[in-house]
Design a protein around this motif. Sequence first.
Motif, PDB file in Angstrom:
ATOM      1  N   LYS A   1      -2.126   0.115  -9.514  1.00  0.00           N
ATOM      2  CA  LYS A   1      -3.433   0.549  -9.024  1.00  0.00           C
ATOM      3  C   LYS A   1      -4.063  -0.501  -8.123  1.00  0.00           C
ATOM      4  O   LYS A   1      -5.285  -0.626  -8.047  1.00  0.00           O
ATOM      5  CB  LYS A   1      -4.358   0.849 -10.207  1.00  0.00           C
ATOM      6  N   LEU A   2      -3.227  -1.227  -7.413  1.00  0.00           N
ATOM      7  CA  LEU A   2      -3.719  -2.320  -6.576  1.00  0.00           C
ATOM      8  C   LEU A   2      -4.506  -1.775  -5.388  1.00  0.00           C
ATOM      9  O   LEU A   2      -4.034  -0.907  -4.657  1.00  0.00           O
ATOM     10  CB  LEU A   2      -2.538  -3.156  -6.078  1.00  0.00           C
ATOM     11  N   GLN A   3      -5.710  -2.312  -5.185  1.00  0.00           N
ATOM     12  CA  GLN A   3      -6.557  -1.903  -4.064  1.00  0.00           C
ATOM     13  C   GLN A   3      -6.557  -2.933  -2.941  1.00  0.00           C
ATOM     14  O   GLN A   3      -6.894  -2.621  -1.806  1.00  0.00           O
ATOM     15  CB  GLN A   3      -7.982  -1.660  -4.548  1.00  0.00           C
ATOM     16  N   THR A   4      -6.189  -4.158  -3.272  1.00  0.00           N
ATOM     17  CA  THR A   4      -6.106  -5.204  -2.257  1.00  0.00           C
ATOM     18  C   THR A   4      -5.154  -6.280  -2.752  1.00  0.00           C
ATOM     19  O   THR A   4      -4.732  -6.277  -3.922  1.00  0.00           O
ATOM     20  CB  THR A   4      -7.490  -5.815  -1.970  1.00  0.00           C
TER      21      THR A   4
ATOM     22  N   ARG B   1       8.196  -4.610  -2.901  1.00  0.00           N
ATOM     23  CA  ARG B   1       7.867  -3.185  -2.985  1.00  0.00           C
ATOM     24  C   ARG B   1       6.440  -3.011  -3.474  1.00  0.00           C
ATOM     25  O   ARG B   1       6.088  -3.461  -4.562  1.00  0.00           O
ATOM     26  CB  ARG B   1       8.865  -2.486  -3.909  1.00  0.00           C
ATOM     27  N   LEU B   2       5.634  -2.316  -2.644  1.00  0.00           N
ATOM     28  CA  LEU B   2       4.220  -2.086  -2.939  1.00  0.00           C
ATOM     29  C   LEU B   2       3.869  -0.610  -2.835  1.00  0.00           C
ATOM     30  O   LEU B   2       2.703  -0.256  -2.658  1.00  0.00           O
ATOM     31  CB  LEU B   2       3.358  -2.907  -1.969  1.00  0.00           C
ATOM     32  N   ASN B   3       4.850   0.260  -2.947  1.00  0.00           N
ATOM     33  CA  ASN B   3       4.626   1.697  -2.804  1.00  0.00           C
ATOM     34  C   ASN B   3       3.696   2.242  -3.894  1.00  0.00           C
ATOM     35  O   ASN B   3       3.621   1.710  -5.005  1.00  0.00           O
ATOM     36  CB  ASN B   3       5.946   2.473  -2.888  1.00  0.00           C
ATOM     37  N   THR B   4       3.015   3.341  -3.557  1.00  0.00           N
ATOM     38  CA  THR B   4       2.243   4.122  -4.528  1.00  0.00           C
ATOM     39  C   THR B   4       1.223   3.262  -5.266  1.00  0.00           C
ATOM     40  O   THR B   4       1.162   3.230  -6.504  1.00  0.00           O
ATOM     41  CB  THR B   4       3.172   4.827  -5.549  1.00  0.00           C
ATOM     42  N   ASN B   5       0.427   2.545  -4.485  1.00  0.00           N
ATOM     43  CA  ASN B   5      -0.738   1.852  -5.004  1.00  0.00           C
ATOM     44  C   ASN B   5      -1.975   2.443  -4.330  1.00  0.00           C
ATOM     45  O   ASN B   5      -1.934   3.559  -3.818  1.00  0.00           O
ATOM     46  CB  ASN B   5      -0.618   0.348  -4.768  1.00  0.00           C
ATOM     47  N   GLN B   6      -3.062   1.699  -4.293  1.00  0.00           N
ATOM     48  CA  GLN B   6      -4.296   2.169  -3.664  1.00  0.00           C
ATOM     49  C   GLN B   6      -4.777   1.181  -2.607  1.00  0.00           C
ATOM     50  O   GLN B   6      -5.969   1.033  -2.376  1.00  0.00           O
ATOM     51  CB  GLN B   6      -5.371   2.377  -4.741  1.00  0.00           C
ATOM     52  N   LEU B   7      -3.826   0.520  -1.965  1.00  0.00           N
ATOM     53  CA  LEU B   7      -4.166  -0.498  -0.976  1.00  0.00           C
ATOM     54  C   LEU B   7      -4.879   0.129   0.215  1.00  0.00           C
ATOM     55  O   LEU B   7      -4.366   1.058   0.845  1.00  0.00           O
ATOM     56  CB  LEU B   7      -2.908  -1.222  -0.508  1.00  0.00           C
ATOM     57  N   GLN B   8      -6.058  -0.389   0.530  1.00  0.00           N
ATOM     58  CA  GLN B   8      -6.833   0.098   1.668  1.00  0.00           C
ATOM     59  C   GLN B   8      -6.763  -0.858   2.851  1.00  0.00           C
ATOM     60  O   GLN B   8      -6.951  -0.455   4.001  1.00  0.00           O
ATOM     61  CB  GLN B   8      -8.286   0.306   1.249  1.00  0.00           C
ATOM     62  N   THR B   9      -6.532  -2.131   2.565  1.00  0.00           N
ATOM     63  CA  THR B   9      -6.418  -3.142   3.617  1.00  0.00           C
ATOM     64  C   THR B   9      -5.351  -4.152   3.233  1.00  0.00           C
ATOM     65  O   THR B   9      -4.961  -4.254   2.065  1.00  0.00           O
ATOM     66  CB  THR B   9      -7.753  -3.893   3.827  1.00  0.00           C
TER      67      THR B   9
END
Length: 320
Positions: A89-92, A108-116
């Motif tokens: 659930k990573l956002q940043t 691998r950082l797929n399928t998280n909530q990264l906005q920036t």
Amino acid sequence: MERWFSRITMFWMLFLGEVQSQDWTKCSTGCTCDGNKMSVTCNGLKNVPNDIQKDAKKLNLQFNSLSKLSPTAFHGLKELTYLDLDGNKLQTLPIGVFDQLVNLADLRLNTNQLQTLPAGVFDELKNLETLWIQQNQLKSLPPGVFDHLTKLTILGLGSNQLRSVPDKAFDKLSKLETITLDTNDWDCESCDILYLSQWIRDNGNKVKISNTNMDDPDGVTCQGTMESVNKITKENTFQAGCPTTTQQMATSPASTTTTETMTVREKQTKPRMKIFQEELFSKASIFFCQVIFTQHVSLVVIHILAEIPLLHIVCVVRKP
């Protein structure tokens, strides 16, 4: 008897020394380790354990409940070559979080909530070959974010909310073989799309459909249409409205910035066909008026033309 006892003692000393050096009896809480602890898999975590062995080669943290990372979460793990953070659930990402992963080859950082993505977040990953950031919420990329990844062969950016990429975003990726760009919000009404359009035309064999190895340069489409991004050019989009690069726009003389920017913005808000029709009509009407005045046509003709309001205005206003 004494010799036998001596041998038994030596055996136990060697065994205990080996156990201590390998530390087989301990693995981080919530994690499982393979026989020699080179591979670590953790489940059900909200934070990255701070006691992961320093000689680990692979760290699998996928499908946990990580919503944020400490800037030092992976410090000391210099032997790590594989890091999987998919499905969290990573956002940043904090600045410096990957800086000590100098041997990392696969991130691998797929399928998280990264906005920036913070600027420079990947700069120390000089040996990175694979980077997946699909199925996030990225709306933009910082300039130069991939510039130090000179060994990168795979880059996944599909299924985000990207509208454009910075000028020269992929120019340093000389080893790149595969990139996914589909299912984004590419804004083909903006001059900023021109770099990506040209890059796809030049590197079509590298553009793949997400989760496949099939070439699909035409599958990267403009938001709200099925028009391929690689079909957008300066000539068929804004004609003379766009500079050659976005960098030229930024460095244009201050005296002309306001007027030129207004012109570009006005054109960006209009459909391309309407722009073309207006400019074509304007050129045709000016030519028509020039013919009238060159032939000394009387004002009677001009008044007759008043039935066509736009021609009347153009001709009367432009009459010497």
